[in-house]
Design a protein around this motif. Structure first.
Motif, short mmCIF file in Angstrom:
data_model
loop_
_atom_site.label_atom_id
_atom_site.label_comp_id
_atom_site.label_asym_id
_atom_site.label_seq_id
_atom_site.Cartn_x
_atom_site.Cartn_y
_atom_site.Cartn_z
N LYS A 54 0.83 -1.21 0.00
CA LYS A 54 0.00 0.00 0.00
C LYS A 54 0.87 1.26 0.00
O LYS A 54 0.59 2.21 -0.74
CB LYS A 54 -0.93 0.01 1.22
N MET A 62 -3.85 -10.68 -2.61
CA MET A 62 -5.13 -11.08 -2.03
C MET A 62 -5.06 -11.37 -0.52
O MET A 62 -5.90 -10.92 0.24
CB MET A 62 -5.68 -12.30 -2.77
N ASP A 65 -4.01 -8.12 2.65
CA ASP A 65 -4.74 -6.92 3.05
C ASP A 65 -5.43 -7.14 4.40
O ASP A 65 -6.46 -7.81 4.48
CB ASP A 65 -5.76 -6.54 1.98
N ARG A 66 -4.87 -6.56 5.42
CA ARG A 66 -5.41 -6.76 6.77
C ARG A 66 -6.83 -6.23 6.92
O ARG A 66 -7.54 -6.61 7.84
CB ARG A 66 -4.49 -6.19 7.83
N GLU A 67 -7.25 -5.34 6.04
CA GLU A 67 -8.60 -4.78 6.11
C GLU A 67 -9.63 -5.69 5.44
O GLU A 67 -10.83 -5.49 5.63
CB GLU A 67 -8.62 -3.39 5.47
N LYS A 68 -9.19 -6.67 4.69
CA LYS A 68 -10.12 -7.53 3.95
C LYS A 68 -10.06 -9.00 4.37
O LYS A 68 -11.03 -9.73 4.18
CB LYS A 68 -9.86 -7.44 2.45
N VAL A 69 -8.93 -9.45 4.88
CA VAL A 69 -8.76 -10.87 5.20
C VAL A 69 -9.34 -11.19 6.57
O VAL A 69 -9.04 -10.52 7.56
CB VAL A 69 -7.26 -11.27 5.15
N ASN A 70 -10.18 -12.20 6.62
CA ASN A 70 -10.70 -12.71 7.87
C ASN A 70 -9.79 -13.87 8.27
O ASN A 70 -9.67 -14.86 7.54
CB ASN A 70 -12.14 -13.19 7.70
N SER A 74 -9.93 -17.47 6.41
CA SER A 74 -8.77 -17.70 5.53
C SER A 74 -8.07 -19.01 5.92
O SER A 74 -7.60 -19.74 5.05
CB SER A 74 -7.78 -16.53 5.59
N GLU A 170 -8.80 -9.07 14.60
CA GLU A 170 -9.46 -8.22 13.62
C GLU A 170 -10.17 -9.09 12.60
O GLU A 170 -9.93 -10.27 12.52
CB GLU A 170 -8.43 -7.32 12.92
N HIS A 171 -11.00 -8.52 11.83
CA HIS A 171 -11.80 -9.18 10.80
C HIS A 171 -12.09 -10.59 11.20
O HIS A 171 -12.10 -11.55 10.69
CB HIS A 171 -11.13 -9.11 9.44
#
Length: 171
Positions: A54, A62, A65-70, A74, A170-171
């Protein structure tokens, strides 16, 4: 080792390479506390790379991204698509490694429960994930014989569900 493997050097090299690869990606086949700890470390490494991507303005890979990966889902996907096929073949070839598929089966269930308890997903989403988890468990059981319910399962599940695990942040 079977007589065929002893006599076929190419097959032996392939099997030994597969054993090495199994050891290399064995985190999900370890007891829960180790599995969860190593998964968290691995994902943090991926996220650090994603943060750098970033900062450099390049596409973020894919899984980075810490904001998208659960983290939980995962791990279920990693177990489902990468680890289970390898583990089941290793256990078919070497039945004494059946503890690998036993641990794998327990861990995929724990990741799903952790996701459910941490994020309270819609029932339909949880049921879909559990259908995938149940397929993994069935494949693990079919690969070879393993001990019935291990004491590790109960103690790990209790500590996980009581909140003493800090794997999901997170996530």
């Amino acid at each position: 080792m079977s007589k065929a493997l002893q006599e076929d050097s190419k097959a032996r090299v392939k099997v030994l390479g597969s054993l090495l690869h199994t050891a290399d990606i064995s985190n999900p086949m370890k007891p829960w506390d180790i599995c969860a700890y190593l998964a968290d470390r691995c994902l943090e490494e991926f996220f650090a790379q994603g943060d750098q991507e970033k900062e450099l303005g390049i596409p973020v890979q894919m899984l980075n991204d810490r904001e998208k990966v659960n983290r939980c889902t995962s791990q279920v996907g990693f177990i489902e698509f990468v680890i289970t096929p390898l583990a089941e073949q290793m256990v078919i070839i070497f039945p004494t490694l059946s503890f690998l598929t036993r641990n794998l089966s327990l861990n995929v269930e724990l990741w799903a429960e952790l996701w459910k308890n941490s994020f309270d997903p819609p029932t339909e989403d949880y049921e879909k994930l559990m259908a995938r988890v149940n397929k993994v468990v069935s494949r693990c059981r079919a690969a070879g014989p393993w001990e019935e319910e291990a004491p590790m399962r109960q103690s790990s599940a209790q500590s996980l569900l009581s909140g003493s695990e800090s794997v999901v942040t997170e996530h």
